[in-house]
Motif scaffolding. Structure first.
Motif, PDB file in Angstrom:
ATOM      1  N   PRO A 230       0.829  -1.194   0.000  1.00 30.00           N
ATOM      2  CA  PRO A 230       0.000   0.000   0.000  1.00 30.00           C
ATOM      3  C   PRO A 230       0.870   1.254   0.000  1.00 30.00           C
ATOM      4  O   PRO A 230       2.096   1.150   0.074  1.00 30.00           O
ATOM      5  CB  PRO A 230      -0.784  -0.131   1.308  1.00 30.00           C
ATOM      6  N   GLY A 231       0.259   2.408  -0.050  1.00 22.33           N
ATOM      7  CA  GLY A 231       1.010   3.659  -0.010  1.00 22.33           C
ATOM      8  C   GLY A 231       1.863   3.738   1.246  1.00 22.33           C
ATOM      9  O   GLY A 231       1.610   3.052   2.242  1.00 22.33           O
ATOM     10  N   THR A 232       2.885   4.574   1.216  1.00 23.35           N
ATOM     11  CA  THR A 232       3.864   4.613   2.316  1.00 23.35           C
ATOM     12  C   THR A 232       3.591   5.686   3.367  1.00 23.35           C
ATOM     13  O   THR A 232       4.361   5.813   4.317  1.00 23.35           O
ATOM     14  CB  THR A 232       5.272   4.833   1.750  1.00 23.35           C
ATOM     15  N   LYS A 233       2.503   6.430   3.242  1.00 23.83           N
ATOM     16  CA  LYS A 233       2.226   7.482   4.226  1.00 23.83           C
ATOM     17  C   LYS A 233       2.140   6.875   5.627  1.00 23.83           C
ATOM     18  O   LYS A 233       1.374   5.961   5.879  1.00 23.83           O
ATOM     19  CB  LYS A 233       0.930   8.211   3.890  1.00 23.83           C
ATOM     20  N   GLY A 234       2.994   7.369   6.535  1.00 22.66           N
ATOM     21  CA  GLY A 234       3.028   6.880   7.909  1.00 22.66           C
ATOM     22  C   GLY A 234       3.700   5.522   8.073  1.00 22.66           C
ATOM     23  O   GLY A 234       3.665   4.946   9.146  1.00 22.66           O
ATOM     24  N   ASP A 235       4.330   5.008   7.011  1.00 24.03           N
ATOM     25  CA  ASP A 235       4.922   3.672   7.050  1.00 24.03           C
ATOM     26  C   ASP A 235       6.442   3.699   6.895  1.00 24.03           C
ATOM     27  O   ASP A 235       7.066   2.677   6.752  1.00 24.03           O
ATOM     28  CB  ASP A 235       4.298   2.811   5.934  1.00 24.03           C
ATOM     29  N   ARG A 236       7.041   4.865   6.907  1.00 21.97           N
ATOM     30  CA  ARG A 236       8.491   4.984   6.717  1.00 21.97           C
ATOM     31  C   ARG A 236       9.178   4.997   8.078  1.00 21.97           C
ATOM     32  O   ARG A 236       8.878   5.829   8.931  1.00 21.97           O
ATOM     33  CB  ARG A 236       8.806   6.263   5.950  1.00 21.97           C
ATOM     34  N   ILE A 237      10.118   4.075   8.270  1.00 23.62           N
ATOM     35  CA  ILE A 237      10.836   3.970   9.536  1.00 23.62           C
ATOM     36  C   ILE A 237      12.330   4.139   9.264  1.00 23.62           C
ATOM     37  O   ILE A 237      12.937   3.287   8.625  1.00 23.62           O
ATOM     38  CB  ILE A 237      10.564   2.603  10.206  1.00 23.62           C
ATOM     39  N   PRO A 238      12.945   5.254   9.733  1.00 18.33           N
ATOM     40  CA  PRO A 238      14.385   5.426   9.558  1.00 18.33           C
ATOM     41  C   PRO A 238      15.153   4.344  10.303  1.00 18.33           C
ATOM     42  O   PRO A 238      14.774   3.946  11.391  1.00 18.33           O
ATOM     43  CB  PRO A 238      14.673   6.801  10.157  1.00 18.33           C
ATOM     44  N   ARG A 239      16.223   3.869   9.711  1.00 22.10           N
ATOM     45  CA  ARG A 239      17.020   2.821  10.327  1.00 22.10           C
ATOM     46  C   ARG A 239      18.483   3.206  10.351  1.00 22.10           C
ATOM     47  O   ARG A 239      19.326   2.517   9.808  1.00 22.10           O
ATOM     48  CB  ARG A 239      16.816   1.500   9.595  1.00 22.10           C
ATOM     49  N   GLU A 240      18.789   4.327  10.986  1.00 21.83           N
ATOM     50  CA  GLU A 240      20.155   4.833  11.041  1.00 21.83           C
ATOM     51  C   GLU A 240      21.151   3.801  11.570  1.00 21.83           C
ATOM     52  O   GLU A 240      22.274   3.718  11.112  1.00 21.83           O
ATOM     53  CB  GLU A 240      20.233   6.099  11.878  1.00 21.83           C
TER      54      GLU A 240
END
Length: 117
Positions: free
Chosen positions: A102-112
């Motif tokens: 599905p679309g990525t709005k609110g689904d992006r998790i930074p993994r520094e």
């Protein structure tokens, strides 16, 4: 209605990169442009699968520690939960499509903490 970069919703991301929403809904289709020498922040999506399709230029995609070069008319699917980032290490701009379902709005998790050396 016909859609193009000229009439699509535009946004700026990263260090001078551009994106245009060609479709927003239960999936998103985005046309993106990366100037030479730019890269994306490493991240993952918990739910969304993504497909990157290169239109022009050369990019390097890092997926979970593996590096893959992509050129025009080549693509790569990124499974949900896979850390990834895209780099334009060339001297020319790169343009590509990103299809997310599905679309990525609110689904992006930074993994520094997962950035490779």
């Amino acid at each position: 209605m016909k859609i193009s970069k000229q009439n699509a919703e535009h946004y700026v991301w990263g260090d001078g990169c551009d994106g245009w929403y060609l479709h927003k809904g239960d999936e998103t289709i985005i046309h993106e442009r990366m100037p030479p020498g730019t890269s994306e922040e490493r991240h993952l999506h918990e739910r969304a699968a993504q497909f990157f399709f290169i239109l022009t230029g050369q990019v390097v995609m890092e997926t979970d520690g593996e590096w893959l070069e992509l050129g025009p008319q080549e693509g790569l699917r990124i499974a949900p939960g896979t850390p990834h980032c895209i780099h334009n290490r060339s001297h020319d701009a790169a343009e590509f499509l990103v299809i997310s379902k599905p679309g990525t709005k609110g689904d992006r998790i930074p993994r520094e903490e997962l950035k490779p050396d």
